[in-house]
Write a protein that holds these residues in place. Structure first.
Motif, PDB file in Angstrom:
ATOM      1  N   UNK A  54       8.241   8.275 -10.366  1.00 38.99           N
ATOM      2  CA  UNK A  54       9.410   7.704 -10.303  1.00 38.99           C
ATOM      3  C   UNK A  54       9.434   6.667  -9.407  1.00 38.99           C
ATOM      4  N   UNK A  55      10.799   5.724  -9.440  1.00 41.00           N
ATOM      5  CA  UNK A  55      11.145   4.728  -8.498  1.00 41.00           C
ATOM      6  C   UNK A  55      12.425   4.789  -8.204  1.00 41.00           C
ATOM      7  N   UNK A  56      12.525   4.097  -6.998  1.00 31.42           N
ATOM      8  CA  UNK A  56      13.931   3.928  -6.288  1.00 31.42           C
ATOM      9  C   UNK A  56      14.787   3.258  -6.907  1.00 31.42           C
ATOM     10  N   UNK A  57      14.592   2.630  -8.107  1.00 28.24           N
ATOM     11  CA  UNK A  57      15.548   1.924  -8.954  1.00 28.24           C
ATOM     12  C   UNK A  57      16.118   2.955  -9.839  1.00 28.24           C
ATOM     13  N   UNK A  58      15.358   4.083  -9.898  1.00 21.78           N
ATOM     14  CA  UNK A  58      15.899   5.135 -10.776  1.00 21.78           C
ATOM     15  C   UNK A  58      17.118   5.988 -10.241  1.00 21.78           C
ATOM     16  N   UNK A  59      17.282   5.844  -8.901  1.00 24.33           N
ATOM     17  CA  UNK A  59      18.097   6.578  -8.087  1.00 24.33           C
ATOM     18  C   UNK A  59      19.662   6.457  -8.661  1.00 24.33           C
ATOM     19  N   UNK A  60      19.991   4.920  -8.896  1.00 20.94           N
ATOM     20  CA  UNK A  60      21.511   4.683  -9.074  1.00 20.94           C
ATOM     21  C   UNK A  60      21.757   5.470 -10.594  1.00 20.94           C
TER      22      UNK A  60
ATOM     23  N   UNK B 273       0.752  -1.214   0.069  1.00 25.33           N
ATOM     24  CA  UNK B 273      -0.140   0.171  -0.036  1.00 25.33           C
ATOM     25  C   UNK B 273       1.083   1.170   0.154  1.00 25.33           C
ATOM     26  N   UNK B 274       0.313   2.287  -0.304  1.00 27.79           N
ATOM     27  CA  UNK B 274       1.058   3.510  -0.534  1.00 27.79           C
ATOM     28  C   UNK B 274       1.808   4.154   0.698  1.00 27.79           C
ATOM     29  N   UNK B 275       1.043   3.704   1.919  1.00 28.19           N
ATOM     30  CA  UNK B 275       1.910   4.232   3.019  1.00 28.19           C
ATOM     31  C   UNK B 275       3.192   3.490   3.196  1.00 28.19           C
ATOM     32  N   UNK B 276       3.301   2.248   2.631  1.00 27.25           N
ATOM     33  CA  UNK B 276       4.613   1.710   2.667  1.00 27.25           C
ATOM     34  C   UNK B 276       5.577   2.039   1.724  1.00 27.25           C
ATOM     35  N   UNK B 277       4.908   2.273   0.437  1.00 23.36           N
ATOM     36  CA  UNK B 277       5.847   2.417  -0.757  1.00 23.36           C
ATOM     37  C   UNK B 277       6.101   3.920  -1.046  1.00 23.36           C
ATOM     38  N   UNK B 278       5.233   4.891  -0.719  1.00 28.35           N
ATOM     39  CA  UNK B 278       5.523   6.184  -1.128  1.00 28.35           C
ATOM     40  C   UNK B 278       6.524   6.986  -0.223  1.00 28.35           C
ATOM     41  N   UNK B 279       7.835   7.164  -0.950  1.00 34.62           N
ATOM     42  CA  UNK B 279       9.034   7.610  -0.114  1.00 34.62           C
ATOM     43  C   UNK B 279       9.382   8.944  -0.451  1.00 34.62           C
ATOM     44  N   UNK B 280       9.987   9.727   0.402  1.00 35.07           N
ATOM     45  CA  UNK B 280      10.866  11.009  -0.023  1.00 35.07           C
ATOM     46  C   UNK B 280      11.891  10.710  -0.948  1.00 35.07           C
ATOM     47  N   UNK B 281      12.205  11.458  -1.887  1.00 33.23           N
ATOM     48  CA  UNK B 281      13.474  11.605  -2.798  1.00 33.23           C
ATOM     49  C   UNK B 281      13.997  13.107  -3.233  1.00 33.23           C
ATOM     50  N   UNK B 282      14.854  13.336  -2.821  1.00 32.51           N
ATOM     51  CA  UNK B 282      15.317  14.782  -2.875  1.00 32.51           C
ATOM     52  C   UNK B 282      16.906  14.745  -3.079  1.00 32.51           C
ATOM     53  N   UNK B 283      17.285  15.198  -4.378  1.00 33.92           N
ATOM     54  CA  UNK B 283      18.684  15.269  -4.630  1.00 33.92           C
ATOM     55  C   UNK B 283      19.169  16.830  -4.918  1.00 33.92           C
TER      56      UNK B 283
ATOM     57  N   UNK C  40      16.228   0.701 -13.832  1.00 36.63           N
ATOM     58  CA  UNK C  40      16.021   1.999 -13.685  1.00 36.63           C
ATOM     59  C   UNK C  40      16.574   2.880 -14.665  1.00 36.63           C
ATOM     60  N   UNK C  41      15.831   3.984 -14.811  1.00 37.64           N
ATOM     61  CA  UNK C  41      16.396   5.075 -15.878  1.00 37.64           C
ATOM     62  C   UNK C  41      16.840   6.368 -15.163  1.00 37.64           C
ATOM     63  N   UNK C  42      17.656   6.989 -15.688  1.00 41.34           N
ATOM     64  CA  UNK C  42      18.096   8.272 -15.169  1.00 41.34           C
ATOM     65  C   UNK C  42      17.082   9.443 -15.043  1.00 41.34           C
ATOM     66  N   UNK C  43      16.766  10.160 -13.894  1.00 40.71           N
ATOM     67  CA  UNK C  43      15.701  11.113 -13.973  1.00 40.71           C
ATOM     68  C   UNK C  43      16.133  12.419 -14.481  1.00 40.71           C
ATOM     69  N   UNK C  44      17.169  12.706 -14.743  1.00 35.68           N
ATOM     70  CA  UNK C  44      17.979  13.958 -15.350  1.00 35.68           C
ATOM     71  C   UNK C  44      17.020  14.772 -16.283  1.00 35.68           C
ATOM     72  N   UNK C  45      16.634  13.750 -17.409  1.00 34.86           N
ATOM     73  CA  UNK C  45      15.875  14.280 -18.464  1.00 34.86           C
ATOM     74  C   UNK C  45      14.296  14.963 -17.960  1.00 34.86           C
ATOM     75  N   UNK C  46      13.961  14.335 -16.951  1.00 30.47           N
ATOM     76  CA  UNK C  46      12.722  14.777 -16.348  1.00 30.47           C
ATOM     77  C   UNK C  46      12.945  16.259 -15.605  1.00 30.47           C
TER      78      UNK C  46
END
Length: 445
Positions: free
Chosen positions: A303-309, A275-285, A330-336
């Motif tokens: 986006x996904x945590x596998x995109x971080x690396x 459920x989202x309370x378990x999967x929705x996490x913060x991500x800031x770079x 995962x995919x790089x998030x820099x284009x976004x």
């Protein structure tokens, strides 16, 4: 510009809504990072517990590929190996048994400091019976005022690592303060510890239905205070790095491996379906000074945590071997970040093999839909997140076309797990008495 450092901060069990102030939590350090970095508002984890989630984060692949998440297969390259091959001094500091050297998580690290057992027998005690070692470990845990290494001590070790580095460095830490049992910040008294452990075990292990309204509010309040304490300690760490002249040259990445549930779906902790309370996490770079990555940006895309690396590898222009790149999910998030639109939105996969069993629990999520598969009970659920963000009403019997599409995706995922794991031998990892005591202290059965 010389190679930037990378400070990778993972907060165990940190929910997105608490980190962003929706629980009326005071988190000035996280707020500052959001102002100075790129905030990904809709980041979702690939696991609802540490082992699958950290396997995904550290390798950029889904947890159950190539042998599963209980042990990091030797062929799976990690963050640390990529950075060490790129000339970085690599370090890890944590106190979580699920990401230990015994599970092969130390590969690629020049410095791997883990405090995962309450009692480590020295050479004079190695021959004692396991029962005596377990009793010694239990006694050691009882004497300790926390079931993990507090953030203040972790920060001291981080700064020592930084001071020892004579090349650009990559450091990952896994803060455990927000994980249950919730001590309510920096109140490390024995009385508070025993109360917190008793309440956590009652809620997350023994009988969540018996938790009273007052106990429920106590759990929530102590969790909120843990988040505020950790926010303060992260602020202290960043302040020390600034004084030492490192912060301007460092990527700061803050995320979580998963969240925690507070009876939204009948449980506490993180042993439920995705459920989202378990999967929705913060991500800031937060980029270093001189980076061309814009600051103060907010990304709404899924986006996904596998995109971080792949994102950090892209940001520091690191090289990655062809085999690893081919295996990256995962995919790089820099284009976004730079305003480029995706051709297609990804489907977020969250998965776990139930501890001690062969059953799987898998979640498939888009912006609008969530499909859950519970292999323990052989059940499936479909939620329309636009109309039902709390995931309370299963519509699989009315939205049959959508359910069938997700069932097809589920079968494809199960087939992929079987295909990638073929001929992969994962050794049995024995859990010694000390680790078992540590896991009990953290509320695991």
């Amino acid at each position: 510009m010389s190679k930037p450092n990378v400070l990778f901060l993972v907060v165990d069990s940190l929910r997105y809504d608490v980190a962003t102030g929706n629980w009326e939590s005071a988190t000035p350090t996280i707020d500052r990072l959001l102002d100075e970095g790129v905030h990904f508002q809709n980041c979702f984890a690939q696991g609802i517990s540490t082992a699958p989630s950290m396997t995904a984060i550290l390798t950029g692949r889904h947890p159950l590929d190539y042998g599963g998440h209980w042990y990091l297969d030797d062929d799976q390259r990690t963050f640390a190996q990529v950075f060490r091959d790129g000339g970085y001094y690599t370090g890890a500091i944590h106190s979580n048994p699920y990401v230990s050297a015994r599970r092969n998580f130390d590969r690629g690290f020049d410095h791997f400091a883990e405090d995962v057992v309450a009692f480590e027998p020295d050479e004079g005690l190695e021959g004692l019976p396991d029962k005596l070692l377990r009793l010694a470990s239990r006694a050691s845990r009882i004497l300790s005022r926390t079931p993990y290494t507090p953030a203040e001590e972790v920060n001291t070790d981080i700064l020592s690592f930084v001071d020892d580095a004579d090349t650009p460095w990559f450091l990952w830490t896994q803060y455990m303060d927000v994980h249950g049992p919730y001590l309510g910040g920096d109140n490390f008294s024995y009385r508070n510890k025993f109360r917190a452990e008793w309440l956590w075990r009652k809620a997350a292990v023994r009988d969540p239905d018996s938790i009273t309204e007052a106990e429920h509010e106590e759990l929530r309040e102590n969790y909120r205070r843990e988040v505020e304490y950790l926010d303060s300690e992260i602020g202290n760490l960043l302040g020390e790095l600034d004084e030492r002249g490192h912060l301007d040259d460092t990527f700061v990445v803050l995320t979580a491996d998963h969240g925690d549930e507070f009876y939204e779906h009948g449980r506490y902790g993180h042993g439920n379906l995705p459920y989202d309370e378990l999967t929705h996490v913060p991500l800031v770079i937060r980029p270093p000074s001189g980076s061309d990555i814009p600051r103060g940006e907010t990304v709404d895309d899924l986006v996904r945590c596998i995109d971080i690396l792949p994102t950090i590898i892209d940001a520091v222009d690191a090289e990655i071997p062809t085999q690893h790149r081919e295996r990256l999910a995962g995919k790089s998030l820099l284009p976004l970040v730079r305003g480029k639109k995706r051709d297609e939105e990804p489907v977020v996969v969250t998965e776990k093999r139930v501890r001690g069993e062969k059953h799987l629990r898998i979640g498939l999520r888009t912006t609008r839909w969530k499909y859950l598969y519970d292999g323990v009970e052989d059940e499936r659920f479909l939620y329309n997140l636009e109309n039902d963000p709390g995931e309370t009403t299963d519509v699989s019997q009315t939205e049959t076309t959508v359910a069938e599409e997700f069932e097809t995706r589920l079968r494809e995922r199960l087939n992929q797990i079987e295909e990638t794991s073929e001929n992969v031998v994962v050794p049995d990892v024995e859990t010694d008495a000390g680790v078992e005591e540590r896991l009990k202290a953290l509320g695991y059965k």
